[in-house]
Design a protein around this motif. Sequence first.
Motif, short mmCIF file in Angstrom:
data_model
loop_
_atom_site.label_atom_id
_atom_site.label_comp_id
_atom_site.label_asym_id
_atom_site.label_seq_id
_atom_site.Cartn_x
_atom_site.Cartn_y
_atom_site.Cartn_z
N ASP A 32 0.89 -1.31 -0.05
CA ASP A 32 0.05 -0.01 -0.17
C ASP A 32 1.03 1.44 0.04
O ASP A 32 0.61 2.23 0.60
CB ASP A 32 -1.00 0.13 1.14
CG ASP A 32 -1.99 -1.15 1.09
OD1 ASP A 32 -2.32 -1.48 0.01
OD2 ASP A 32 -2.32 -1.88 2.24
N GLY A 33 1.81 1.34 -0.86
CA GLY A 33 2.86 2.40 -1.11
C GLY A 33 4.01 2.55 0.12
O GLY A 33 4.59 3.62 0.04
N LYS A 34 3.85 1.66 1.32
CA LYS A 34 4.80 1.85 2.40
C LYS A 34 5.87 0.70 2.16
O LYS A 34 5.55 -0.29 2.12
CB LYS A 34 4.09 1.91 3.68
CG LYS A 34 5.07 1.76 4.66
CD LYS A 34 4.25 1.77 6.19
CE LYS A 34 5.31 1.89 7.19
NZ LYS A 34 4.52 1.71 8.44
N GLU A 35 7.12 1.24 2.23
CA GLU A 35 8.18 0.04 1.93
C GLU A 35 8.16 -0.72 3.13
O GLU A 35 8.14 -0.46 4.37
CB GLU A 35 9.47 0.97 1.97
CG GLU A 35 10.91 -0.19 1.60
CD GLU A 35 11.92 0.84 1.35
OE1 GLU A 35 13.14 0.22 2.24
OE2 GLU A 35 12.11 1.68 0.85
N ILE A 36 8.24 -2.00 2.74
CA ILE A 36 8.21 -3.33 3.88
C ILE A 36 9.58 -3.91 4.02
O ILE A 36 9.71 -4.69 4.86
CB ILE A 36 7.01 -4.13 3.83
CG1 ILE A 36 6.87 -4.77 2.38
CG2 ILE A 36 5.63 -3.50 4.19
CD1 ILE A 36 5.87 -5.92 2.40
N SER A 37 10.50 -3.88 2.54
CA SER A 37 11.34 -4.74 2.56
C SER A 37 12.44 -4.15 1.44
O SER A 37 12.04 -3.65 0.30
CB SER A 37 11.23 -5.90 2.25
OG SER A 37 12.54 -7.03 2.01
N ARG A 38 13.70 -4.17 1.86
CA ARG A 38 14.70 -3.47 0.70
C ARG A 38 15.85 -4.64 0.61
O ARG A 38 16.44 -4.66 1.84
CB ARG A 38 14.94 -2.37 1.19
CG ARG A 38 16.07 -1.65 -0.16
CD ARG A 38 16.48 -0.16 0.32
NE ARG A 38 15.38 0.66 0.03
CZ ARG A 38 15.15 1.30 -0.90
NH1 ARG A 38 16.10 1.41 -2.04
NH2 ARG A 38 13.91 2.13 -1.04
#
Length: 81
Positions: A32-38
């Motif tokens: 939903d547009g929020k970074e959860i993993s990189r």
Amino acid sequence: MAITKKIEIGKIEVVDKHKHIQVRTDTVLEEDGKEISRTYHRHVLHANMDISGEDAEVQAVANAVWTDAVKSAWTDYKASI
């Protein structure tokens, strides 16, 4: 709840007298547009390598720093080892 995955160039570095190019790619997962993993991946390019499959920004850096003198020096170095 949409999860998206994108791959982007995180960093481009030119190192050493032979102008090796280190490329860091970031794989980003968003919910939903929020970074959860990189996560990160690195690869190195050397003068005279085929860069046609690289990102346009990476190609521009390579074309700017890989002069004929740099390519020749890299070829001579590779032949000497």
